[in-house]
Design an enzyme around this catalytic site. Sequence first.
Site, mmCIF file in Angstrom:
data_model
loop_
_atom_site.group_PDB
_atom_site.id
_atom_site.type_symbol
_atom_site.label_atom_id
_atom_site.label_comp_id
_atom_site.label_asym_id
_atom_site.label_seq_id
_atom_site.Cartn_x
_atom_site.Cartn_y
_atom_site.Cartn_z
ATOM 1 N NE ARG A 70 5.774 -7.994 19.543
ATOM 2 C CZ ARG A 70 4.888 -8.107 18.559
ATOM 3 N NH1 ARG A 70 3.639 -7.690 18.738
ATOM 4 N NH2 ARG A 70 5.230 -8.629 17.406
ATOM 5 N N GLY B 118 5.096 -7.254 1.694
ATOM 6 C CA GLY B 118 3.753 -7.754 1.385
ATOM 7 C C GLY B 118 3.527 -7.953 -0.109
ATOM 8 C CB SER C 56 -5.469 -5.387 11.972
ATOM 9 O OG SER C 56 -4.805 -6.578 12.305
ATOM 10 C CE LYS D 47 6.651 -48.884 6.614
ATOM 11 N NZ LYS D 47 7.009 -49.792 5.579
ATOM 12 C CE1 TYR E 14 0.012 -44.938 13.739
ATOM 13 C CE2 TYR E 14 1.530 -46.075 15.228
ATOM 14 C CZ TYR E 14 0.374 -46.067 14.455
ATOM 15 O OH TYR E 14 -0.417 -47.173 14.398
ATOM 16 C CB ILE F 108 11.517 3.818 1.134
ATOM 17 C CG1 ILE F 108 11.518 5.349 1.138
ATOM 18 C CG2 ILE F 108 10.107 3.278 0.924
ATOM 19 C CD1 ILE F 108 10.975 5.988 -0.135
ATOM 20 C CG ASN G 51 -6.858 -9.438 3.987
ATOM 21 O OD1 ASN G 51 -6.561 -9.428 5.168
ATOM 22 N ND2 ASN G 51 -6.364 -8.601 3.098
ATOM 23 C CB CYS G 52 -7.650 -15.289 4.908
ATOM 24 S SG CYS G 52 -6.052 -14.504 4.620
ATOM 25 C CB ALA H 110 8.420 -1.987 -0.107
HETATM 26 P P1 FAD Z 1 -3.034 -5.869 2.686
HETATM 27 O O1 FAD Z 1 -3.178 -6.805 3.812
HETATM 28 O O2 FAD Z 1 -4.006 -5.984 1.570
HETATM 29 O O3 FAD Z 1 -3.009 -4.414 3.225
HETATM 30 C C1 FAD Z 1 -2.831 -3.303 2.406
HETATM 31 C C2 FAD Z 1 -3.610 -2.143 2.977
HETATM 32 O O4 FAD Z 1 -3.032 -0.963 2.493
HETATM 33 C C3 FAD Z 1 -5.057 -2.105 2.507
HETATM 34 O O5 FAD Z 1 -5.928 -2.142 3.595
HETATM 35 C C4 FAD Z 1 -5.174 -0.808 1.732
HETATM 36 O O6 FAD Z 1 -6.417 -0.162 1.937
HETATM 37 C C5 FAD Z 1 -4.055 0.000 2.294
HETATM 38 N N1 FAD Z 1 -3.517 1.001 1.376
HETATM 39 C C6 FAD Z 1 -3.154 0.836 0.085
HETATM 40 N N2 FAD Z 1 -2.671 1.973 -0.417
HETATM 41 C C7 FAD Z 1 -2.729 2.881 0.560
HETATM 42 C C8 FAD Z 1 -2.360 4.222 0.637
HETATM 43 N N3 FAD Z 1 -1.824 4.864 -0.391
HETATM 44 N N4 FAD Z 1 -2.549 4.859 1.793
HETATM 45 C C9 FAD Z 1 -3.083 4.238 2.868
HETATM 46 N N5 FAD Z 1 -3.447 2.970 2.848
HETATM 47 C C10 FAD Z 1 -3.260 2.291 1.718
HETATM 48 N N6 FAD Z 1 -3.463 -15.125 1.823
HETATM 49 C C11 FAD Z 1 -3.134 -16.296 2.396
HETATM 50 O O7 FAD Z 1 -1.959 -16.541 2.645
HETATM 51 N N7 FAD Z 1 -4.116 -17.211 2.711
HETATM 52 C C12 FAD Z 1 -5.423 -16.975 2.461
HETATM 53 O O8 FAD Z 1 -6.278 -17.805 2.768
HETATM 54 C C13 FAD Z 1 -5.786 -15.755 1.852
HETATM 55 N N8 FAD Z 1 -7.076 -15.502 1.567
HETATM 56 C C14 FAD Z 1 -7.407 -14.271 1.081
HETATM 57 C C15 FAD Z 1 -8.756 -13.991 0.860
HETATM 58 C C16 FAD Z 1 -9.128 -12.754 0.384
HETATM 59 C C17 FAD Z 1 -10.561 -12.474 0.118
HETATM 60 C C18 FAD Z 1 -8.141 -11.764 0.135
HETATM 61 C C19 FAD Z 1 -8.531 -10.413 -0.351
HETATM 62 C C20 FAD Z 1 -6.794 -12.038 0.337
HETATM 63 C C21 FAD Z 1 -6.423 -13.302 0.799
HETATM 64 N N9 FAD Z 1 -5.083 -13.618 1.023
HETATM 65 C C22 FAD Z 1 -4.752 -14.822 1.562
HETATM 66 C C23 FAD Z 1 -4.002 -12.695 0.644
HETATM 67 C C24 FAD Z 1 -3.507 -11.910 1.829
HETATM 68 O O9 FAD Z 1 -4.579 -11.332 2.491
HETATM 69 C C25 FAD Z 1 -2.519 -10.867 1.337
HETATM 70 O O10 FAD Z 1 -1.445 -11.511 0.707
HETATM 71 C C26 FAD Z 1 -1.996 -10.021 2.464
HETATM 72 O O11 FAD Z 1 -3.041 -9.383 3.132
HETATM 73 C C27 FAD Z 1 -1.028 -8.977 1.905
HETATM 74 O O12 FAD Z 1 -0.632 -8.111 2.922
HETATM 75 P P2 FAD Z 1 -0.269 -6.608 2.576
HETATM 76 O O13 FAD Z 1 0.070 -5.946 3.854
HETATM 77 O O14 FAD Z 1 0.698 -6.558 1.491
HETATM 78 O O15 FAD Z 1 -1.605 -6.002 1.988
#
Ligand code: FAD
Length: 828
Positions: free
Chosen positions: A23, A284, A40, A439, A431, A280, A43-44, A282
């Site tokens: 964007r 998440g 995308s 309150k 409210y 680089i 997970n949650c 980083a």
């Molecule tokens: P992710 O979203 O996990 O993405 C990382 C991706 O990188 C993965 O798909 C993986 O396959 C890929 N990857 C890793 N290494 C490599 C590589 N070397 N090459 C290519 N690809 C790679 N958080 C909340 O805030 N609220 C919630 O309710 C909540 N519920 C959750 C429920 C579940 C079941 C899970 C699993 C997680 C939940 N979370 C929740 C946590 C939240 O999903 C994570 O904190 C968030 O997704 C982290 O984002 P991220 O981009 O760091 O990792």
Amino acid sequence: MSKKVLIVGGVAGGASTAARLRRLDESIEIIMFERSPYISFANCGLPYYIGGTIKDREALLLQTPEAMHARFNIDIRVENEVIDIDPINKTVTVLDIKRSTKYEESYDELVLSPGSTPIKPPIPGIDAKNIFSLWNIPDTDRIKNYVTTHNIKRATVIGGGFIGIEMVENLHDLGVEVDLVEMADQVMAPLDYELAQLIHSHIHSQGVHLHLKNGVQSFSYKQGVTTIKLQDDTSIEADMVILSIGISPNSELGKLAGLNLNKRGGIIVDDHMKTSDPNIYALGDVVEVTEYISGDRAMIPLAGPANKQGRIVANNIAGKDSIYEGSQGTSVAKIFDFTVASTGLNEKTLQRDGHVYGVDYFVSIIQPKSHAGYYPGAYPMTLKLIFNKEGKVLGAQNVGIEGVEKRIDVIASAIRFNGTIYDLQRLELAYAPPYSSAKDPVNMIGFAAENILDNSQEVLLWRDIDQLDLETTVLVDVREDVEVQLGRINGAIHIPVNDLRDRMSELPKDKTIVLYCAVGVRGYIGARILKQAGYTVLNLVGGYTLYKHYSKDYTNPELSPTESLVKEEVGLDGQKLHVSPVISANLEHAIELDACGLQCPGPIMKLATKMPELTDGDVLKVMATDPGFPVDAEAWAKQTGNTYVKSAKEGKSYVSYIQKGGRPNQANVLNQGNGSTQVVFSGDLDKALASMIIANGAVAMGKEVTLFFTFWGLNILRKREKVEVKKSPVEKMFGIMMPRGTSKLKLSQMNMGGMGTAMMHNVMADKNVNTLDDLIASAMAGGVKFVACTMSMDIMGIKKDELIDGVDFGGVAAYLGATEASNHNLFI
Ligand code: FAD
């Protein structure tokens, strides 16, 4: 020339970086690698798909590679794993998983958002085919498939964090009997223990078996069943096991690239999300962030921060100067009917970092309703605020059914803007009766916090009440009679708050008065009355309700499932209730009583007022929104000679059926008490003998006996030998004039210069009647409580060392407390 940006990871952090970057800049070449087949995804939402709440698997896939490419013109390579980084030459090595080939790709900027992986410790048997972790779509498919094809009856979840608890609920929703094992003493680490106890209670009430402070020793699999041996040597059998004991950051690539990592393997980034390598970034789960309030470094793996960091990384790559200020750990989870949410620091963290309660930080807990009580469907919540002496808000936790996360979100916003408790008071929040009160709970917790800081109320915490020294404090229950019948704190005397002005003379001014009510409001009102009358007063934070939960063991399998909600028709003993045909017939014609929106003691008071209007055999159906009501209703019915039939859940209401009559009135028995109390005022030998004979007899009948020795009665307790103690001249005179111990006591009549008393001793010996010393010894051995009145001791100059061993020291309040549990009270 335009830039080339590679992104590792295609879910929360990676996908949001990619989309924002496009964007901002149409010219950048963006390649996103994802080792799994999906980008995308939600997970949650995964646990809810397993449990069936989310029906359509496709709903979990928020974006497909094709759709994202079409919208954002991003080169998306799924099933392509980045396996190495060469930071000098700025290239990555990629494994094409499907083709099993490797290739290199160069970059100008590299973004790492590889997330984290569930921890799988080397526990024997952990690779059994019915043990699963839940982290991504393939995990979800495996679990869902196993559940549907294996007729799972019993499952064990190891780990009481967010995902573990969500799996407990979802497996339970599938009709599976669930055990939850947690190594710590509580589930949901962001909460402090006392709020976690509310969750334990709720989980227990659903029939889930809780195992706290217990880890796994080993797993052993046999014919579809895994036996889980716990650290306390007990075992659980399960048709499937979900492992959810934590995560570790996927920082192998960071390590290969030589990036700075922390002790837990988290990649260290600056406030622009840049690693130790200038090209680089980083973000998440893999990075260490700044904890917003304390400024400490922490790992906070949540979706919200990951997505927001994605925007910041993209901004910086596109040439904007964008800073990530830190994460405060705001989170929310659904646990059966409860919502639990928190933000900022908790007490555990503060204490771990050396901060001291009452010095460095303070806490307030209130239990307001989600909206105006008179509008249907209001539910109580338990809201805890942590703040420092300047009033700065440090953190908040909230547990309840409705409106929980809304309050936490408001407080989270206040924290973001360095808000104080005074800001919380001033916030003007939306409210109308269906949504809040004039309150709002957020305003209210600000007021309650100010009352603590400006000393208009001093407070005592639930965790300190069992250590109260009743010699120096008087514990006063200011609730109504009907509430006290359902249970109270040991050692408390009872003065309803409305009687406090008239009865405060019963309370000594030289002691600290500790007040408690159901949730803390009446305690506060009482504290204000007494404080203005010159008393030193403490109010129990969270009242009896919080204390009751705090001190209960929800891991105890003996604990009745009716401790909160009965789903089945079971009684206090946990057995299925036999609902007689008469009751069944009456159930259909039950008289309805709506106690929704009322908070304890409202529903129970309403029940107590309504019941006299019914005739024997009638059944009352009481609807309440207070989750604690079924327990109270059951106890109340038992105490008052009525029959508790069952409880059930109707929508979000807790429904209790109580039939009028049908049981002996326990309240009468209880009110009469099983105690025996005496004021031993006299120091005459015959009266002392009478007192001890009655006391020994009462003990033999199984009564709890308390003797309160005051004025001349204290002489009975004096040691025979002279004890060297410091006394004023007047006290010395008193000491000389008064008899020292049992051998010096005289008869009240016919003493005749000591002849009558000597004759009495002889006659008793002849007739084999125990001496007074023997009677005292056997009374003490039988558990009779000897309490010396400290006020009389002071007046008469008697010192503690002068009294025989085994005597307690107390004031009138301690004695009055004992009389309340007594069915007679003698003055000797
Ligand atoms: P992710 O979203 O996990 O993405 C990382 C991706 O990188 C993965 O798909 C993986 O396959 C890929 N990857 C890793 N290494 C490599 C590589 N070397 N090459 C290519 N690809 C790679 N958080 C909340 O805030 N609220 C919630 O309710 C909540 N519920 C959750 C429920 C579940 C079941 C899970 C699993 C997680 C939940 N979370 C929740 C946590 C939240 O999903 C994570 O904190 C968030 O997704 C982290 O984002 P991220 O981009 O760091 O990792």
